[in-house]
Design a protein around this motif. Structure first.
Motif, PDB file in Angstrom:
ATOM      1  N   ARG A   4      65.895   0.970 130.480  1.00 12.02           N
ATOM      2  CA  ARG A   4      65.162  -0.251 130.117  1.00 12.02           C
ATOM      3  C   ARG A   4      65.001  -0.292 128.602  1.00 12.02           C
ATOM      4  NH1 ARG A   4      59.635   0.194 129.151  1.00 12.02           N
ATOM      5  NH2 ARG A   4      58.853   2.328 129.309  1.00 12.02           N
ATOM      6  N   ALA A   5      64.915  -1.492 128.075  1.00 11.11           N
ATOM      7  CA  ALA A   5      64.736  -1.661 126.628  1.00 11.11           C
ATOM      8  C   ALA A   5      63.288  -1.344 126.271  1.00 11.11           C
ATOM      9  CB  ALA A   5      65.075  -3.088 126.227  1.00 11.11           C
ATOM     10  N   VAL A   6      63.101  -0.534 125.226  1.00  8.29           N
ATOM     11  CA  VAL A   6      61.735  -0.225 124.788  1.00  8.29           C
ATOM     12  C   VAL A   6      61.463  -0.657 123.343  1.00  8.29           C
ATOM     13  CG1 VAL A   6      61.279   1.621 126.429  1.00  8.29           C
ATOM     14  CG2 VAL A   6      62.340   2.191 124.253  1.00  8.29           C
ATOM     15  N   TYR A   7      62.498  -0.782 122.516  1.00 12.33           N
ATOM     16  CA  TYR A   7      62.268  -1.208 121.132  1.00 12.33           C
ATOM     17  C   TYR A   7      63.560  -1.731 120.535  1.00 12.33           C
ATOM     18  CZ  TYR A   7      61.113  -1.148 116.173  1.00 12.33           C
ATOM     19  OH  TYR A   7      60.913  -1.508 114.872  1.00 12.33           O
ATOM     20  N   ARG A   8      63.424  -2.790 119.763  1.00 13.18           N
ATOM     21  CA  ARG A   8      64.536  -3.374 119.011  1.00 13.18           C
ATOM     22  C   ARG A   8      64.032  -3.608 117.600  1.00 13.18           C
ATOM     23  NH1 ARG A   8      66.613  -9.082 118.152  1.00 13.18           N
ATOM     24  NH2 ARG A   8      68.872  -8.855 118.092  1.00 13.18           N
TER      25      ARG A   8
END
Length: 145
Positions: free
Chosen positions: A115-119
């Motif tokens: 899952r995406a946690v930071y961009r």
């Protein structure tokens, strides 16, 4: 097997009658860097084998348009920077600004949901996360920053 060696001459091996090349010069004195590189192989091999377990392929899907980005299905790479928490460092465009569905493919071909946690809004990196307990067949390695 013929091996290309500088200053080599063909001789006949009288035990089996086959021609082979032999060196007329001492290879060790002429190519010390070659011998040094060969002696480093075991060390580099162990380093690269550990690193392979920290590098992942990422298959991801952006299911809908969001913030000007079109839906897409793509692949990327990343590497594990925290094995205990399951954190993968990858490029910013992989994480994307909107909905994200993805999986990491480990070196042994295990597929784990991420899952995406930071961009990062400015720099070209992002973080994904996976559940380390879901990796059953491989010892996770992290690549220290």
């Amino acid at each position: 097997m013929d091996v290309d060696m500088p200053f080599a001459e063909a001789t006949t091996d009288h035990t089996n009658g086959k021609r082979r090349r032999t060196s007329t010069h001492n290879e060790e004195s002429r190519f010390p860097e070659k011998l040094q590189a060969l002696s480093d192989v075991p060390r580099w091999q162990s380093v690269s084998e550990r690193a392979f377990n920290g590098i992942v392929s990422i298959r991801f899907y952006v299911p809908t348009s969001f913030d000007g980005d079109s839906p897409l299905c793509s692949e990327a790479t990343g590497f594990i920077v925290d094995a205990k928490r399951g954190i993968i460092l990858t490029n910013r465009h992989v994480v994307g600004p909107g909905p994200f569905v993805g999986e990491a493919i480990m070196h042994d071909h295990e597929e784990i949901s991420v899952r995406a946690v930071y961009r990062d809004p400015i720099h070209d990196f992002g973080f994904l996360q996976f559940d380390p307990s879901q990796v059953k067949y491989m010892k996770l390695e992290e690549i220290r920053l």
